[in-house]
Write a protein that holds these residues in place. Structure first.
Motif, PDB file in Angstrom:
ATOM      1  N   UNK B  17      25.044   3.702  71.515  1.00 18.81           N
ATOM      2  CA  UNK B  17      23.716   4.313  71.680  1.00 18.81           C
ATOM      3  C   UNK B  17      23.084   4.614  70.338  1.00 18.81           C
ATOM      4  N   UNK B  18      23.898   5.072  69.383  1.00 21.50           N
ATOM      5  CA  UNK B  18      23.375   5.350  68.056  1.00 21.50           C
ATOM      6  C   UNK B  18      22.853   4.073  67.402  1.00 21.50           C
ATOM      7  N   UNK B  20      21.634   1.485  68.986  1.00 25.32           N
ATOM      8  CA  UNK B  20      20.347   1.176  69.602  1.00 25.32           C
ATOM      9  C   UNK B  20      19.257   2.059  69.010  1.00 25.32           C
ATOM     10  N   UNK B  21      19.599   3.378  68.896  1.00 22.91           N
ATOM     11  CA  UNK B  21      18.645   4.343  68.354  1.00 22.91           C
ATOM     12  C   UNK B  21      18.238   3.974  66.927  1.00 22.91           C
ATOM     13  N   UNK B  22      19.241   3.650  66.126  1.00 21.13           N
ATOM     14  CA  UNK B  22      18.975   3.265  64.735  1.00 21.13           C
ATOM     15  C   UNK B  22      18.120   2.009  64.676  1.00 21.13           C
ATOM     16  N   UNK B  24      16.072   0.981  66.879  1.00 23.05           N
ATOM     17  CA  UNK B  24      14.716   1.327  67.302  1.00 23.05           C
ATOM     18  C   UNK B  24      13.913   1.886  66.124  1.00 23.05           C
ATOM     19  N   UNK B  25      14.548   2.791  65.398  1.00 20.04           N
ATOM     20  CA  UNK B  25      13.857   3.386  64.250  1.00 20.04           C
ATOM     21  C   UNK B  25      13.620   2.338  63.167  1.00 20.04           C
ATOM     22  N   UNK B  28      10.758   0.197  64.105  1.00 23.11           N
ATOM     23  CA  UNK B  28       9.508   0.939  63.950  1.00 23.11           C
ATOM     24  C   UNK B  28       9.064   0.984  62.492  1.00 23.11           C
ATOM     25  N   UNK B  29      10.016   1.332  61.622  1.00 18.76           N
ATOM     26  CA  UNK B  29       9.666   1.382  60.196  1.00 18.76           C
ATOM     27  C   UNK B  29       9.255   0.018  59.670  1.00 18.76           C
TER      28      UNK B  29
END
Lengths: 372, 613
Positions: B17-18, B20-22, B24-25, B28-29
Motif C-alpha cells: 500500500x505504501x 501505491x501511495x508513494x 501516486x505522489x 502527481x509531482x
C-alpha cells in the motif's frame, strides 16, 4: 515512561535532522519570497515577512513541545482532543470572526486563529486511534468505514460551512489515505471509487454557484478573464513569464505590480516561480519531494501501527497541500484556498504544519523505544 | 500478515500500500513538473509577452496642431492651454466633502461625477469632471489645492480661433472624429475621442495641420498607477499654414456685413489669391474646439438661415445684371453688336405676344453698349442675347468661369448652372423656348452662379483675361519656418475674348461707378477708381407683390443684391463680389459695401507700399 528521563539518548540520536533542516530551509525560502512580495507598491504592508518570522518561531516552539509528548500519549488523548476541536469549531460557527465572507477565525486578545487548521491534526490523531483500537481481521470493508467516516464528516461539514472548501477537501483526502493505509479490500475500494464517480453529478447539483464557477473557470479561464478567470490567468502568466531562469529576486513584474492576487498566501508559489524560474521552482519542488520521501520513510519505519497511521496522515496532508497548491497556481486545479506548506503567509496553517512535522519527528524518534 | 492475531510488523503489512501511495505522489509531482515545464519553457515567450502587456502602458501625448496665419503672417488660429478639472478616485478621501467645495465655484454635475467615478476602469486613472474651465475656476482650484487632495488640473492644448466668428467658413471647426471616419481610414493613428478638422481648412488640410502624436511608455501596477517612464517620444508639431486671406480685410468685410445675410469674395486679380471670403450668418468655431454643446449645435442646425452653409462657394444665386458682362462680351466677339450698335429702349422687349420689361419702366431711350452697361439697360441685352441664341451665350458664360466649379481648395463647392438647349432637353425633357434666352441674357431664368465664380470672373476681366484657380493657401511651414509646401497660382483658362472687347467692357464697368447715371455710383470712392457691375437676382414672388418696392415686401421675398467690382481701374489690386441676400437692389444694397471694402484694402495696400519704399 514513568521514571525515565523524557529523552533517552536513543530518542535524541534518532532525531531526523534532514526533515528538520528541510523544514527550516523551506521556511527561510518562504520568508524571502514573502519579503519579495512586499517590495512592490500598494497592497499589503511590506513588513509582513516579519510577522511570518514570528509565526515560524512560534511554529518551532510548538514543534519542540510536541517532541516531548510521546505520540502514544496523544493517541490516548485523541477523543478528548476530538471533542474539544468540535466544540471550538461550533464556537467558530456561532461567534467566529468573519474575514472576507468566510467565518473561519477565532480571536482571543489580539490573536486570531483558524481552528480548522488544527482540526486536521486532531483528525489524524483521532483516526489513528480509531483504526489502532479496532483490530479487524483482514481488510476493511465498506461498512467498517462508516464509523471513521462519521468521525471526519462532523468537523469536515462544520469547516465546509465556514466556508472553507479547501480544508474540508484536505480532511477527506486524509481520511481516504489513512483508510487506504489500514487496508481496504479491493472490492470495497472499487465500490468506493465507483460511488464517488457516480455521486459527482449529485455533488455538482449541490454545489453553490461560485463553487461551480471555480471549476468551470479552470476549464476555460478566458471566458471571464477579469472576473473569475483572473486568478488563474495572472498566476499562469506569472509562472510562465519567469521562464528558465526567472526574473530575479524582487523583480517579478506580475507580483511586484500586484497583477497577481493573493500573492503572499495561496499564490506564493507563483511569485517564487516568476522570480526564480523553472530551475528555482524545480529545486523547491525537489525539497518538498525529499521532505515527503523522508515522511514516507517515517511511515514505513514507525515502531507500530499508530505511529505509521499518524505519520501516514501527516504525509498525506502535506503532500495534498503541496500538490494541490502548485496544481492550482499552474492552472490544473480549481482555485480553492489550500496554502503551500511552509511558504504561504499565515500563522494558523504555518503552526499547524510545524506541529505536524513535529509529529513526524516524534514518531521517528521513538521507533526503537520500548513502550515500557 | 497477521500471525496468531498479533501484528508483528505493521510496516511489512503496508509495504504494498505504501508503494501505491508513494507512486501516486510521485506521479502527481511528475505532472506538476511537466506542467511547470510546459508553462515556463514551452509557453514562456507567449506568457512573457502577456506579462509585459500587463505592466506596460502607452500613454498618447497630444500633438500641437499647426497654427494658421494670414497673408501677412498674422496669427489667426493658434492653440491655447486649456485646463481640465480631473480627479484620481483612489486619492479622494471623502468625495462628499470635496464635491460641494468644487461646486461652490465651478459649475459641475455632482451626480454625473459620482457616476463617472463608479464607471472608471481603474482607480488610479484620472476622470475628467469638467473640460476647459475658466481662469477664475483654475485660480479657485489652485487656491484650495490643500483641501482638494486627489483633484488636479490637466493641461491640454485647445484650438483657439483668435478672431472668433471671423472667417469661420474658411477656417472651419474641429470635432471629435466619428466612428464612420475612423472606420473609413485604413491606416491611421487616430483614436476615438480625437479632435479632427470637420469643416473648412481645418478639414481640408487636416493631414498637414494635425502633427504627430507622441507617446509615453510607462510601467503601471494593477491599479493603473504610473510607476516609471521607460521612454518618451515627444509629439510632433503640425505644420503651420499660411493663407492668402488678409485677416484685416476679412474682419472689415464681416463688420460691414453685420446684420445681413449673404457673401463676399475678394480676390487678388494678379494671381487668384483669395483675400477675403465672408459668408453670413456665421458660427463661432471656438465653441466647437472642446466639443460642441448640444444646445449650440441644435441652434446652428435648426437655424433657418443655415449658418453652416458657406454661401461664398455653396450659395447659388441668379447672377442678375452682372451677367450682362458676359452678354456684352459674347455680343462683341460674335459680331452681333459693335460698341456703337444702338438699340432703342422703350421699357420692354417684345417677343411674340410677351413683353419682357426693362427695369426702368419708361425705358432708357437710345442706348449704345457703354451706356447700356452703365445704366444696366435690360432691353439692350435682351436684344443682344436674342441675336446670340442661348448656346452661344452660354459658351461665353462657361468661358468666364460661370456654371462650373472654380476648384478652390475648399470642400463642397457648388457648380451653379448655365443653361444650354441640350441641358434643357436632357434634364427638363422640354425644348428650349426663345423667351428663356431673353431672360438668360440678363442673368435671370435658369442661370445660377456662386459668389466666388462672380469674383473670379471680375478678377479675370481686371487682369486682362486670365482665369485663375482661386487659391486660399499660400504655403505650409514647419515650426522652424522650413518650407514644406508652396502653393503656386494655377491658371484655369482665359476668357478667350480679344483685348479690345475686354477694354470696352472694362471702360463701361468703370462708367457704372463713375458715370452720373451709373447704377453702381454708390461704390464710388474718392481717390480710387472702381469698376463694377450691379445686379439684382430676382426672387420668385407672389403676383401681388410684383410692383411693390423692396422695403415694403416681407424679407424672404426681397431680391438679392449683387455688386461685382475691381479696383483700382488702372492697376487692379482687388476683385470683389458682394451678394446681399434679400438686400434689394445691387446698386443700393451691395455697391456701397463693395466700395468701402475696396477702399479699406486699397488704402491699406498703398500705405504698405509706401512703408516699403
Amino acid at each position: 515512561m514513568n521514571n525515565k528521563p523524557i529523552f533517552k539518548y536513543q530518542i535524541i540520536s534518532n532525531f531526523d535532522w534532514v526533515i528538520f533542516g528541510l523544514t527550516i530551509i523551506i521556511s527561510i525560502v518562504g520568508i524571502f519570497t514573502i519579503y519579495s512580495t512586499g517590495g512592490g507598491s500598494g497592497g499589503e504592508p511590506s513588513r509582513i515577512y516579519i510577522k511570518q518570522i514570528y509565526w515560524i518561531l512560534y511554529g518551532l516552539m510548538a514543534m519542540l513541545l510536541i517532541l516531548f509528548i510521546d505520540y502514544h500519549s496523544l493517541e490516548k488523548l485523541a477523543y478528548i482532543l476530538y471533542f474539544m476541536i468540535i466544540v471550538v469549531l461550533i464556537m467558530v460557527a456561532v461567534s467566529g470572526k468573519t474575514v472576507s465572507g468566510a467565518r473561519r477565525w477565532l480571536s482571543f486578545a489580539q490573536f486570531a486563529f483558524q481552528p480548522s487548521e488544527l482540526a486536521k491534526i486532531v483528525i489524524i490523531i483521532t483516526l489513528a486511534r480509531y483504526f489502532d483500537d479496532k483490530k479487524i481481521r483482514g481488510l476493511y470493508k465498506i461498512r467498517d468505514l462508516i464509523a471513521p467516516a462519521i468521525i471526519i464528516l462532523i468537523p469536515a461539514l462544520l469547516i465546509a460551512k465556514q466556508p472553507d472548501l479547501g480544508t474540508a477537501m484536505v480532511i477527506f483526502f486524509i481520511f481516504i489515505s489513512m483508510s487506504f493505509l489500514i487496508g481496504i479490500n479491493s472490492r470495497s475500494l472499487f465500490i468506493l471509487a465507483g460511488s464517488a464517480i457516480v455521486s459527482l453529478p449529485f455533488l455538482w447539483h449541490f454545489m453553490k454557484d461560485y463553487q461551480k464557477d471555480r471549476i468551470l473557470t479552470l476549464i476555460n479561464p478566458q471566458a471571464d478573464p477579469l472576473g473569475r478567470g483572473y486568478h488563474i490567468i495572472q498566476s499562469k502568466i506569472a509562472i510562465g513569464s519567469g521562464g528558465y531562469m526567472g526574473k530575479g529576486f524582487m523583480s517579478g513584474t506580475q507580483s511586484q505590480l500586484n497583477f497577481l492576487p493573493e500573492k503572499h498566501t495561496d499564490f506564493i508559489f507563483s511569485v517564487f516561480a516568476e522570480e526564480m524560474g523553472f530551475i528555482g521552482a524545480l529545486l523547491l519542488i525537489m525539497l518538498y519531494i525529499i521532505l515527503i520521501i523522508k515522511g514516507i520513510d517515517v511511515v514505513y519505519h514507525a515502531r507500530d501501527r499508530s505511529g505509521s497511521l499518524m505519520a501516514g496522515g501527516v504525509v498525506s496532508m502535506l503532500a495534498f497541500h503541496m500538490i494541490f497548491n502548485i496544481g492550482m497556481t499552474t492552472g490544473m486545479f480549481p482555485v480553492v484556498g489550500i496554502p503551500l506548506p511552509l511558504m504561504s503567509y499565515g500563522g494558523s496553517y504555518l503552526v499547524t504544519t510545524f506541529i505536524s512535522i513535529g509529529l513526524l519527528l516524534n514518531i521517528k524518534m521513538r521507533r526503537f523505544v520500548d513502550m515500557g | 500478515m497477521k500471525i496468531g492475531g498479533l501484528e508483528l510488523n505493521f510496516s511489512e503489512e503496508i509495504k504494498v500500500r505504501m508503494l501505491v501511495f508513494t507512486l501516486f505522489i510521485a506521479v502527481s509531482f511528475s505532472f506538476l513538473i511537466l506542467r511547470l515545464w510546459y508553462l515556463q519553457v514551452i509557453k514562456s515567450d507567449e506568457l512573457k509577452l502577456q506579462a509585459e502587456n500587463n505592466r506596460m502602458r502607452i500613454v498618447p501625448l497630444k500633438a500641437y496642431r499647426g497654427k494658421i496665419f494670414d497673408r501677412d503672417g498674422r496669427e489667426i488660429i493658434s492653440n491655447r492651454p486649456s485646463f481640465n478639472l480631473s480627479i484620481i478616485p483612489e486619492y479622494i478621501k471623502d468625495l462628499d466633502k470635496i464635491l460641494p467645495l468644487i461646486a461652490s465655484s465651478v459649475k459641475v454635475d455632482a451626480e454625473k461625477i459620482k457616476r463617472d467615478i463608479k464607471n472608471s476602469s481603474a482607480p488610479f486613472q484620472s476622470v475628467v469632471i469638467k473640460k476647459d474651465i475658466s481662469w477664475d475656476e483654475v485660480a479657485f482650484i489652485e487656491e484650495h489645492s490643500l483641501d482638494l487632495a486627489g483633484v488636479f488640473l490637466e493641461i491640454e492644448p485647445m484650438r483657439n480661433y483668435l478672431y472668433g466668428e471671423t472667417g469661420s467658413h474658411i477656417f472651419g471647426y474641429l470635432g471629435e472624429i466619428t466612428k464612420t471616419q475612423l472606420e473609413g481610414l485604413k491606416v491611421s493613428d487616430y483614436r476615438l475621442g480625437d479632435f479632427v478638422g470637420q469643416y473648412g481648412i481645418e478639414k481640408r488640410y487636416e493631414s498637414i495641420l494635425k502633427g504627430k502624436r507622441g507617446s509615453k511608455y510607462i510601467e503601471v501596477d494593477v491599479a493603473g498607477r504610473e510607476l516609471k517612464v521607460f521612454k518618451q517620444v515627444d509629439p510632433d508639431f503640425g505644420y503651420n499654414l499660411y493663407l492668402t486671406i488678409d485677416i484685416e480685410l476679412q474682419k472689415e468685410a464681416e463688420r460691414l456685413f453685420e446684420g445681413k445675410n449673404g457673401a463676399v469674395v475678394a480676390i487678388d486679380p494678379k494671381d487668384g489669391s483669395i483675400l477675403a471670403m465672408v459668408s453670413k450668418p456665421s458660427f463661432n468655431p471656438n465653441l466647437f474646439a472642446g466639443g460642441v454643446s448640444k444646445t449650440y449645435w441644435s441652434n446652428i442646425i435648426n437655424d433657418a438661415y443655415k449658418p453652416l452653409q458657406n454661401r461664398a462657394i455653396q450659395g447659388q444665386y441668379p447672377p442678375g445684371s452682372v451677367f450682362k458682362i458676359v452678354t456684352a462680351a459674347a455680343g462683341l466677339e460674335e459680331g452681333v453688336i459693335t460698341p456703337d450698335t444702338t438699340i432703342d429702349c422703350h421699357g420692354y422687349f417684345k417677343l411674340g405676344k410677351k413683353n419682357y420689361r426693362c427695369w426702368r419702366k419708361g425705358g432708357h431711350g437710345r442706348m449704345d453698349l457703354r451706356n447700356a452697361i452703365i445704366q444696366s439697360c435690360d432691353v439692350y441685352f435682351y436684344t443682344v442675347g436674342f441675336r446670340l441664341g442661348i448656346d452661344r451665350l452660354s459658351r461665353y458664360a462657361f468661358g468666364f468661369g460661370l456654371g462650373s466649379p472654380t476648384d478652390v481648395d475648399l470642400e463642397g463647392e457648388k457648380t451653379g448652372l448655365i443653361p444650354t438647349e441640350e441641358w434643357k432637353e436632357s434634364v427638363k425633357g422640354e425644348p428650349w423656348i426663345l423667351g428663356e434666352t431673353v431672360s438668360a441674357s440678363i442673368g435671370q431664368g435658369f442661370d445660377l452662379v456662386t459668389p466666388i465664380q462672380m469674383a473670379n470672373m471680375l478678377a479675370a476681366v481686371a487682369n486682362g483675361g486670365t482665369l485663375y484657380k482661386p487659391k486660399i493657401i499660400s504655403k505650409a511651414e514647419t515650426t522652424n519656418e522650413k518650407l514644406i509646401k508652396e502653393s503656386n497660382s494655377k491658371i484655369k483658362g482665359n476668357l478667350s475674348v480679344s483685348q479690345k472687347t475686354l477694354d470696352i467692357i472694362k471702360d463701361a464697368l468703370h462708367g457704372v461707378v463713375t458715370d452720373q447715371r451709373g447704377t453702381g455710383r454708390a461704390s464710388n470712392i474718392k481717390g480710387i477708381e472702381v469698376a463694377g457691375k450691379t445686379g439684382t437676382a430676382q426672387v420668385i414672388k407672389l403676383p401681388e407683390m410684383e410692383d411693390k418696392k423692396d422695403e415694403e415686401m416681407p424679407y424672404e421675398f426681397r431680391d438679392h443684391a449683387w455688386f461685382a467690382a475691381f479696383a483700382p481701374y488702372e492697376n487692379p489690386l482687388i476683385a470683389v463680389a458682394v451678394l446681399v441676400e434679400h438686400g434689394g437692389h445691387g446698386g443700393s444694397a451691395a455697391a456701397p459695401l463693395a466700395g468701402k471694402l475696396i477702399k479699406s484694402y486699397v488704402e491699406n495696400q498703398n500705405s504698405k507700399g509706401k512703408n516699403q519704399n
